[in-house]
Design an enzyme around this catalytic site. Structure first.
Site, short mmCIF file in Angstrom:
data_model
loop_
_atom_site.label_atom_id
_atom_site.label_comp_id
_atom_site.label_asym_id
_atom_site.label_seq_id
_atom_site.Cartn_x
_atom_site.Cartn_y
_atom_site.Cartn_z
N MET A 279 -8.05 7.94 9.16
CA MET A 279 -8.33 8.62 7.89
C MET A 279 -9.32 9.77 8.07
O MET A 279 -10.17 9.99 7.21
CB MET A 279 -8.88 7.63 6.84
N ASP B 86 0.81 -1.21 0.00
CA ASP B 86 0.00 0.00 0.00
C ASP B 86 0.84 1.26 0.00
O ASP B 86 2.04 1.24 0.28
CB ASP B 86 -0.89 0.01 1.25
N LYS C 123 -3.69 3.13 -2.61
CA LYS C 123 -4.72 4.13 -2.89
C LYS C 123 -4.39 5.36 -2.07
O LYS C 123 -4.17 5.27 -0.87
CB LYS C 123 -6.09 3.63 -2.45
#
Ligand SMILES: C[C@@]1(CC(=O)O)C2=NC(=C\c3[nH]c(c(CCC(=O)O)c3CC(=O)O)Cc3[nH]c(c(CC(=O)O)c3CCC(=O)O)/C=C3\N/C(=C\2)[C@@H](CCC(=O)O)[C@]3(C)CC(=O)O)/[C@H]1CCC(=O)O
Ligand SMILES: NC(=O)c1ccc[n+]([C@@H]2O[C@H](COP(=O)([O-])OP(=O)(O)OC[C@H]3O[C@@H](n4cnc5c(N)ncnc54)[C@H](O)[C@@H]3O)[C@@H](O)[C@H]2O)c1
Length: 446
Positions: A364, A231, A252
């Site tokens: 996040m 990632d 991502k």
């Protein structure tokens, strides 16, 4: 050699190409030119039989500039001084020239090439690192789908159909993806390819960033891996633990194009079916807001053997490294972890938590902190509730802000660290950050 290059794919079939030299390098180029159907004229005092056999015309003598007349392309594969003369004479005649040993004077370079299923992928470093071009070519070979010819057929057929139907170009890419997904789903439904022995996937948690917080099992799996799919936020030092592996970034990041979740799942399945040991390296813990569950289901459905290697989740580690225990007798008897990615998802969760009932950890969520703070206050949380913003926990750039829920929305964060992953903490325990000892700061602001 930092000139920008225009990559081109050249039709040489039936066209005259001059090859100067007849030794080892000329043999390699003669094969490549012959594969492209070129009409080769070779000039060299001495040449290998194979080169002579591949050439339409052979001149057993030294190179003369007039040899270039009528050629579309020249390849200099003789000795360095001869190659330089060929390059200069070609340049004067405006003929493109490839020189096996002289990138500075050549005007075209050969590339590392993968041909599969009618597609050609070429890699160049522009003469800077040819061996790296070869390694990149190998890496591409490993990840390109085995059934690329089926993809080509589907794409070619779809294109003809869409051209006839005047489907606008801008809408074709997502349509094509759908077609290819359907193709793959069909193949998978048939369950024709049993996994090869040895093909195995480990869904591994990389922890919050610092490789010291990887588990021993994670390090062991990285050491055994043939392929690592990692990632965006994974620390490069973790990848160094996988010396045998081809490592691919499939991360991502908000607002940037990325490999789709379906594509990642397909890559995992395909690599395992080729018999490779695959590590899917995910930040934190693979099953805590990391989509590890989706990947596990896809692997199970494809019949690929896999395991889960849990990781240290930032939901607990980021607060801990800032001195915040997510539970603390008398302050919080439990904690909730939510993603601050989509309001439609976290909103109802926040509304369901009674004010100050537990410690709230938001992963996040830094960008959404104003909305989250407003929502909690509307729900009845005391504006004086301690809060913290933790950026880049466990990394050298780690940053901690502490204050109150009322201040959370306007907490001043260093602009140069906006790219770091962030964790929010709301609850009485956040006040403990201020009273902790600061061993990291003492050790040179590590
Ligand atoms: C891609 C590939 C395709 C092919 O050969 O067709 C290719 N070289 C490959 C491998 C390779 N070449 C060399 C090594 C030994 C290790 C090393 O030295 O690095 C290895 C590794 C190995 O064999 O594994 C030695 C070398 N190569 C060049 C020089 C001269 C110089 O740089 O001055 C020297 C002596 C350097 C020195 O003395 O130090 C020059 C060129 N080599 C190019 C292409 C062009 C630039 C392409 C680019 O930069 O991307 C260019 C300009 C020639 C041209 O355009 O014709 C192929 C990989 C194919 C694959 O595996 O798929
Ligand atoms: N062999 C390799 O792996 C390799 C790799 C990278 C670069 N290079 C470089 O590429 C060049 C060629 O290498 P090679 O291994 O093919 O060499 P080689 O010695 O096998 O071949 C040289 C060829 O050049 C020909 N030649 C000599 N003078 C000539 C002239 N005046 N006109 C036309 N042809 C002439 C010779 O007859 C011979 O066929 C060298 O500069 C070398 O350093 C070689």
């Amino acid at each position: 050699m930092s000139e920008p290059l225009l990559p081109l794919f050249v039709k040489l079939s039936g066209r005259d190409v001059l090859l100067v030299g007849g030794g080892a390098m000329a043999t390699v180029r003669a094969r490549q030119l012959a594969e492209a159907g070129a009409r080769i004229t070779v000039v060299a005092p001495e040449l290998r039989d194979e080169v002579a056999a591949l050439a339409a015309v052979v001149h057993r003598r030294g190179f003369a500039p007039a040899d270039l007349d009528g050629a579309w392309l020249a390849v200099a594969a003789a000795t360095p001084d001869v190659n330089r003369a060929v390059a200069e004479a070609a340049e004067a005649r405006r003929i493109l020239v490839n020189a096996v040993d002289d990138p500075d004077h050549a005007t075209v370079y050969t590339a590392g090439v993968v041909r599969r299923g009618g597609a050609t992928v070429a890699v160049s470093t522009g003469g800077k690192a040819p061996a790296l071009a070869g390694l990149l070519r190998e890496a591409l070979e490993a990840v390109l789908p085995d059934d690329l010819s089926a993809w080509m057929d589907a794409a070619e057929a779809a294109r003809a159909e869409w051209k006839r139907a005047r489907v606008p170009m801008a809408t074709r890419r997502p349509l094509l993806l759908e077609r290819l997904n359907a193709l793959y789903a069909g193949g998978r439904g048939a369950a024709a390819t049993p996994p090869l022995p040895g093909g195995f996937v480990s869904l591994v948690g990389a922890g919050p960033g610092d490789p010291g917080l990887l588990t021993r099992r994670a390090a062991e799996r990285l050491g055994q891996a043939d392929v690592v799919l990692y990632d965006a936020l994974v620390d490069p030092a973790a990848l160094a633990l996988a010396p045998r592996a081809h490592c691919f970034h499939v991360g991502k990041r908000a607002g940037r194009p990325s490999v789709s979740q379906r594509a990642i799942e397909r890559l995992l399945v395909r690599a395992a079916r080729r018999g490779q040991r695959v590590v899917r390296l995910k930040c934190g813990d693979p099953f805590v807001l990391g989509r590890g569950g989706e990947e596990a289901l896809a692997l199970a459905e494809a019949g690929v053997p896999f395991e889960i290697v849990p990781g240290v989740t930032s939901a607990i580690a980021a607060p801990a490294l800032a001195g915040i225990p997510v539970t603390h007798r008398g302050l919080a008897a439990g904690f909730a972890v939510v993603s601050g990615h989509a309001e439609g998802t976290y909103g109802p969760l926040l509304d369901a938590i009674a004010p100050a009932a537990l410690t709230l950890v938001v992963l996040m969520g830094v960008g959404a902190r104003a909305g989250i703070a407003a929502r909690l206050r509307a729900r009845g949380w005391d504006p004086a509730t301690p809060a913290a913003v933790l950026l880049g926990a466990s990394s050298v750039e780690a940053f901690t802000w502490t204050g109150t829920l009322a201040e959370l929305a306007t907490a001043p964060l260093p602009g140069d660290r906006a790219h770091l992953p962030g964790t929010l903490v709301v609850g009485a325990v956040a006040a403990l950050a201020a009273v902790r000892e600061r061993p990291r700061a003492a050790a040179g602001d590590r």
